[in-house]
Design a protein around this motif. Structure first.
Motif, PDB file in Angstrom:
ATOM      1  N   VAL A  52      22.910 -21.037  -9.998  1.00  0.00           N
ATOM      2  CA  VAL A  52      22.549 -21.423 -11.528  1.00  0.00           C
ATOM      3  C   VAL A  52      20.839 -22.217 -11.380  1.00  0.00           C
ATOM      4  O   VAL A  52      20.926 -22.627  -9.236  1.00  0.00           O
ATOM      5  N   ASP A  53      20.448 -21.621 -11.956  1.00  0.00           N
ATOM      6  CA  ASP A  53      18.559 -21.847 -11.014  1.00  0.00           C
ATOM      7  C   ASP A  53      18.224 -22.312 -12.791  1.00  0.00           C
ATOM      8  O   ASP A  53      17.982 -21.631 -14.207  1.00  0.00           O
ATOM      9  N   PHE A  54      17.355 -23.815 -12.955  1.00  0.00           N
ATOM     10  CA  PHE A  54      16.413 -24.656 -14.161  1.00  0.00           C
ATOM     11  C   PHE A  54      15.227 -24.583 -13.906  1.00  0.00           C
ATOM     12  O   PHE A  54      14.744 -24.510 -13.053  1.00  0.00           O
ATOM     13  N   ARG A  55      14.560 -23.548 -14.549  1.00  0.00           N
ATOM     14  CA  ARG A  55      13.151 -23.837 -14.519  1.00  0.00           C
ATOM     15  C   ARG A  55      12.671 -24.272 -16.089  1.00  0.00           C
ATOM     16  O   ARG A  55      13.206 -24.709 -17.174  1.00  0.00           O
ATOM     17  N   ASN A  56      11.742 -24.856 -15.688  1.00  0.00           N
ATOM     18  CA  ASN A  56      10.682 -25.155 -16.735  1.00  0.00           C
ATOM     19  C   ASN A  56       9.615 -24.591 -17.957  1.00  0.00           C
ATOM     20  O   ASN A  56       9.910 -24.059 -17.207  1.00  0.00           O
ATOM     21  N   ASP A  57       8.541 -25.517 -18.819  1.00  0.00           N
ATOM     22  CA  ASP A  57       8.481 -24.531 -19.785  1.00  0.00           C
ATOM     23  C   ASP A  57       7.164 -24.183 -18.561  1.00  0.00           C
ATOM     24  O   ASP A  57       7.265 -23.061 -19.206  1.00  0.00           O
ATOM     25  N   ALA A  58       6.820 -24.042 -17.494  1.00  0.00           N
ATOM     26  CA  ALA A  58       5.606 -23.538 -16.837  1.00  0.00           C
ATOM     27  C   ALA A  58       6.069 -22.284 -15.977  1.00  0.00           C
ATOM     28  O   ALA A  58       6.023 -21.840 -15.075  1.00  0.00           O
ATOM     29  N   GLY A  59       8.198 -21.981 -15.891  1.00  0.00           N
ATOM     30  CA  GLY A  59       8.527 -21.200 -15.128  1.00  0.00           C
ATOM     31  C   GLY A  59       9.074 -21.577 -13.755  1.00  0.00           C
ATOM     32  O   GLY A  59       9.376 -20.549 -13.392  1.00  0.00           O
ATOM     33  N   LYS A  60       8.931 -23.146 -13.572  1.00  0.00           N
ATOM     34  CA  LYS A  60       9.031 -23.444 -12.094  1.00  0.00           C
ATOM     35  C   LYS A  60      10.411 -23.825 -11.817  1.00  0.00           C
ATOM     36  O   LYS A  60      11.274 -24.616 -12.886  1.00  0.00           O
ATOM     37  N   VAL A  61      11.265 -23.404 -11.186  1.00  0.00           N
ATOM     38  CA  VAL A  61      12.419 -23.774 -10.558  1.00  0.00           C
ATOM     39  C   VAL A  61      12.002 -25.243 -10.383  1.00  0.00           C
ATOM     40  O   VAL A  61      11.959 -25.399  -9.647  1.00  0.00           O
ATOM     41  N   ILE A  62      13.212 -25.633 -11.397  1.00  0.00           N
ATOM     42  CA  ILE A  62      13.643 -27.484 -11.389  1.00  0.00           C
ATOM     43  C   ILE A  62      14.316 -28.041 -10.737  1.00  0.00           C
ATOM     44  O   ILE A  62      14.554 -29.290  -9.218  1.00  0.00           O
ATOM     45  N   VAL A  63      15.270 -27.391 -10.610  1.00  0.00           N
ATOM     46  CA  VAL A  63      16.879 -27.190  -9.987  1.00  0.00           C
ATOM     47  C   VAL A  63      17.523 -25.914  -9.635  1.00  0.00           C
ATOM     48  O   VAL A  63      16.986 -24.644 -10.570  1.00  0.00           O
TER      49      VAL A  63
END
Length: 134
Positions: A91-102
């Motif tokens: 599981v990967d979570f990305r912020n609005d900029a598309g960066k994987v944050i978790v």
């Protein structure tokens, strides 16, 4: 590797900790929500009725976070074949900029819904998670 499944999460007031961003326990809940939504969307009806899943391991890397009102897009997939009763998930979570944050690697065990005993993940149960549904 299986096709990817996505779901968007928006941080509300109840998700925020004293640091002003989503609490780590919420990320764990969202990881579980991703796994459940993926199972519900892809698994055969007879398998959804007969089996439940129990997490046996989470390995989570926190590389960033989001604040109240911000969203993260969760993406999950099954990186390989099941082993006995166990199925790994990424599981990967990305912020609005598309960066994987978790990001998380999790291991789940499939249980019989009635007896709650581990059940081997047979090929026909795993197959829908490896088919391209698009």
């Amino acid at each position: 590797m299986s096709p990817r499944f996505t779901k968007t999460f928006t941080a509300g007031p109840k998700h925020i900790d004293v640091m002003g961003h989503v609490n780590n326990a919420v990320w764990v809940q969202w990881i579980q929500d991703m796994a459940t939504a993926h199972w519900d969307a892809v698994a055969r009806a007879e398998d959804r009725a007969r089996f439940v899943w129990l997490v046996v391991r989470h390995e989570i890397d926190y590389r960033g976070n989001i604040a109240e009102g911000e969203s993260a897009v969760g993406e999950t997939f099954i990186p390989g074949e099941p082993t006995g009763a166990k199925f790994d998930r990424r599981v990967d979570f990305r912020n609005d900029a598309g960066k994987v944050i978790v990001s998380a690697n999790t291991t789940w065990a499939m249980l019989d819904a009635e007896t709650l005993r581990p059940q081997r993940v047979r090929a026909e149960i795993a197959a829908p998670f490896f088919e391209d549904t698009e």
